[in-house]
Motif scaffolding. Sequence first.
Motif, PDB file in Angstrom:
ATOM      1  N   MET A   1     -38.763 -30.856   7.143  1.00 39.33           N
ATOM      2  CA  MET A   1     -37.462 -31.612   7.145  1.00 39.33           C
ATOM      3  C   MET A   1     -36.409 -30.734   7.893  1.00 39.33           C
ATOM      4  O   MET A   1     -36.666 -29.614   8.228  1.00 39.33           O
ATOM      5  CB  MET A   1     -37.065 -31.283   5.540  1.00 39.33           C
ATOM      6  N   LYS A   2     -35.327 -31.489   8.298  1.00 38.65           N
ATOM      7  CA  LYS A   2     -34.229 -30.669   8.884  1.00 38.65           C
ATOM      8  C   LYS A   2     -33.078 -30.317   7.832  1.00 38.65           C
ATOM      9  O   LYS A   2     -32.816 -31.326   7.169  1.00 38.65           O
ATOM     10  CB  LYS A   2     -33.382 -31.602  10.026  1.00 38.65           C
ATOM     11  N   ILE A   3     -33.147 -29.134   7.679  1.00 42.21           N
ATOM     12  CA  ILE A   3     -32.271 -28.514   6.474  1.00 42.21           C
ATOM     13  C   ILE A   3     -30.906 -27.903   7.188  1.00 42.21           C
ATOM     14  O   ILE A   3     -31.160 -26.810   7.916  1.00 42.21           O
ATOM     15  CB  ILE A   3     -32.982 -27.587   5.705  1.00 42.21           C
TER      16      ILE A   3
ATOM     17  N   LYS B   1     -41.874 -18.600   7.332  1.00 40.28           N
ATOM     18  CA  LYS B   1     -43.474 -18.912   6.758  1.00 40.28           C
ATOM     19  C   LYS B   1     -43.567 -20.287   6.478  1.00 40.28           C
ATOM     20  O   LYS B   1     -44.571 -20.693   6.164  1.00 40.28           O
ATOM     21  CB  LYS B   1     -43.850 -17.963   5.280  1.00 40.28           C
ATOM     22  N   HIS B   2     -42.547 -21.145   6.688  1.00 38.45           N
ATOM     23  CA  HIS B   2     -42.623 -22.542   6.228  1.00 38.45           C
ATOM     24  C   HIS B   2     -42.224 -23.411   7.554  1.00 38.45           C
ATOM     25  O   HIS B   2     -41.915 -22.812   8.601  1.00 38.45           O
ATOM     26  CB  HIS B   2     -41.650 -22.797   5.404  1.00 38.45           C
ATOM     27  N   GLU B   3     -42.733 -24.730   7.563  1.00 37.80           N
ATOM     28  CA  GLU B   3     -42.456 -25.596   8.787  1.00 37.80           C
ATOM     29  C   GLU B   3     -41.109 -26.347   8.847  1.00 37.80           C
ATOM     30  O   GLU B   3     -41.148 -27.049   9.770  1.00 37.80           O
ATOM     31  CB  GLU B   3     -43.502 -26.724   8.639  1.00 37.80           C
ATOM     32  N   HIS B   4     -40.096 -26.072   7.966  1.00 40.38           N
ATOM     33  CA  HIS B   4     -38.850 -26.609   8.211  1.00 40.38           C
ATOM     34  C   HIS B   4     -38.016 -26.186   9.265  1.00 40.38           C
ATOM     35  O   HIS B   4     -38.132 -25.234   9.593  1.00 40.38           O
ATOM     36  CB  HIS B   4     -37.994 -26.556   6.773  1.00 40.38           C
TER      37      HIS B   4
ATOM     38  N   ASN C   1     -22.664 -35.618  10.442  1.00 40.30           N
ATOM     39  CA  ASN C   1     -22.746 -36.940  11.003  1.00 40.30           C
ATOM     40  C   ASN C   1     -23.569 -36.787  12.426  1.00 40.30           C
ATOM     41  O   ASN C   1     -24.532 -37.568  12.607  1.00 40.30           O
ATOM     42  CB  ASN C   1     -21.423 -37.579  11.448  1.00 40.30           C
ATOM     43  N   THR C   2     -23.308 -35.639  13.045  1.00 43.14           N
ATOM     44  CA  THR C   2     -23.877 -35.546  14.389  1.00 43.14           C
ATOM     45  C   THR C   2     -25.250 -34.840  14.227  1.00 43.14           C
ATOM     46  O   THR C   2     -26.155 -35.520  14.831  1.00 43.14           O
ATOM     47  CB  THR C   2     -23.075 -34.229  15.198  1.00 43.14           C
ATOM     48  N   HIS C   3     -25.375 -34.011  13.341  1.00 39.19           N
ATOM     49  CA  HIS C   3     -26.709 -33.420  13.207  1.00 39.19           C
ATOM     50  C   HIS C   3     -27.821 -33.981  12.100  1.00 39.19           C
ATOM     51  O   HIS C   3     -28.999 -33.951  12.280  1.00 39.19           O
ATOM     52  CB  HIS C   3     -26.802 -31.981  12.722  1.00 39.19           C
ATOM     53  N   LYS C   4     -27.256 -35.067  11.143  1.00 39.20           N
ATOM     54  CA  LYS C   4     -27.882 -35.702  10.444  1.00 39.20           C
ATOM     55  C   LYS C   4     -29.118 -35.016   9.708  1.00 39.20           C
ATOM     56  O   LYS C   4     -30.380 -35.299   9.817  1.00 39.20           O
ATOM     57  CB  LYS C   4     -28.674 -36.903  11.192  1.00 39.20           C
ATOM     58  N   PRO C   5     -28.855 -33.933   8.892  1.00 38.45           N
ATOM     59  CA  PRO C   5     -30.038 -33.157   8.246  1.00 38.45           C
ATOM     60  C   PRO C   5     -30.608 -34.030   7.008  1.00 38.45           C
ATOM     61  O   PRO C   5     -29.865 -34.856   6.466  1.00 38.45           O
ATOM     62  CB  PRO C   5     -29.039 -31.687   7.477  1.00 38.45           C
ATOM     63  N   ASP C   6     -31.956 -33.772   6.787  1.00 40.52           N
ATOM     64  CA  ASP C   6     -32.435 -34.466   5.525  1.00 40.52           C
ATOM     65  C   ASP C   6     -32.180 -33.629   4.187  1.00 40.52           C
ATOM     66  O   ASP C   6     -32.361 -34.335   3.086  1.00 40.52           O
ATOM     67  CB  ASP C   6     -33.978 -34.028   5.631  1.00 40.52           C
ATOM     68  N   MET C   7     -31.540 -32.687   4.181  1.00 34.73           N
ATOM     69  CA  MET C   7     -31.460 -31.764   3.204  1.00 34.73           C
ATOM     70  C   MET C   7     -30.181 -30.779   3.550  1.00 34.73           C
ATOM     71  O   MET C   7     -30.219 -30.501   4.617  1.00 34.73           O
ATOM     72  CB  MET C   7     -32.481 -31.008   2.687  1.00 34.73           C
TER      73      MET C   7
ATOM     74  N   LYS D   1     -30.737 -35.303   0.092  1.00 31.87           N
ATOM     75  CA  LYS D   1     -31.247 -34.237  -0.795  1.00 31.87           C
ATOM     76  C   LYS D   1     -30.024 -33.253  -0.501  1.00 31.87           C
ATOM     77  O   LYS D   1     -29.625 -32.791   0.827  1.00 31.87           O
ATOM     78  CB  LYS D   1     -32.349 -33.596  -0.749  1.00 31.87           C
ATOM     79  N   PHE D   2     -29.574 -32.823  -1.710  1.00 35.54           N
ATOM     80  CA  PHE D   2     -28.439 -31.392  -1.440  1.00 35.54           C
ATOM     81  C   PHE D   2     -28.943 -30.509  -2.777  1.00 35.54           C
ATOM     82  O   PHE D   2     -29.019 -30.603  -3.818  1.00 35.54           O
ATOM     83  CB  PHE D   2     -27.302 -32.038  -1.831  1.00 35.54           C
ATOM     84  N   LEU D   3     -29.176 -29.048  -2.297  1.00 34.83           N
ATOM     85  CA  LEU D   3     -29.332 -28.170  -3.294  1.00 34.83           C
ATOM     86  C   LEU D   3     -28.105 -27.060  -3.335  1.00 34.83           C
ATOM     87  O   LEU D   3     -27.699 -26.502  -2.457  1.00 34.83           O
ATOM     88  CB  LEU D   3     -30.692 -27.331  -2.836  1.00 34.83           C
TER      89      LEU D   3
END
Length: 308
Positions: free
Chosen positions: A1-3, A22-25, A48-54, A97-99
């Motif tokens: 994901m793009k976070i 250690k992760h693929e995001h 709006n420009t970067h459109k993150p998945d989370m 998704k939002f944490l």
Amino acid sequence: MKILLTGANGMVGKNILEVALKHEHEFLSPSSAELNLLDGNAVNQYINTHKPDMVIHAAGIVGGIQANMAHPVKFLVNNMLMGINILTASNDCDVPKFLNLSSSCMYPRDALNPLSEDLILKGELEPTNEGYALAKVTSTRLCEYIRKENASRLYKTIVPCNLYGRFDKFDPNHSHMIPAVIRKIDEAKKNNLEEIDIWGDGEARREFMYAEDLAEFIFYAIDNFEKMPQNLNVGLGTDYTINEYYQAVANVVGYSGKFIHDLSKPIGMKQKLIDDEKLKEFGWAYKTELEVGIQKTYEFYLREYSND
């Protein structure tokens, strides 16, 4: 994901970015100069420009009792604005998704410990950090409201206990307890001081988790986000007295002087221990024991801050 990670330059943010290796995001980690969270239009434009998945919202104005008491306006207004801006922009731009990282200080001051997630807004807040707590309550509730209006929005909150660790602040005016005590005891040892003062009677109880453990939890949460509860405490489920923390730091630093208590000083809440039942059900537990974490934090302090 793009976070998108806010607060990337803070202690939690830096620990997250280190564990992220250690992760693929893919992580977007703008500085406050690149993304001013107090500017709602700028936040909207960035998302709006970067459109993150989370989005992981770890930014905040943080500090101990002294800082909270001295600057309540800043702790309330800036933290509340940051939370509202990043949450509403994420919702408006269809981020699924939002944490949200909250704080156990938003639980009522007189609530019975351990503090369970359903206690939010069930009583008066602790006056010494009320502004910060109000801001954290607001962003926690806003996550709930957004999800209530749109079930496809997984906007959830974790409530960490107190944290300490590498990349912490050791400035006596802005630091939390453990880094402040590490610096205080290290300087006392170097200056051959025979005694150190502790605010209050030292019997107030606190729960501190090593920040790298929280970062590890966050990646566990990302992988299991659908089944994570709406609000979830993250901590040890066990606490110690202030006196015990001072002694643990003294053991690590090698200080053998004595402690005296300044009963004129405020101590905050008598106890602040999170209920970890839901956390256990979620299948996660911390790794780093207290003296191990203090040792690693002390080594970081000596490398980064000591004059030696």
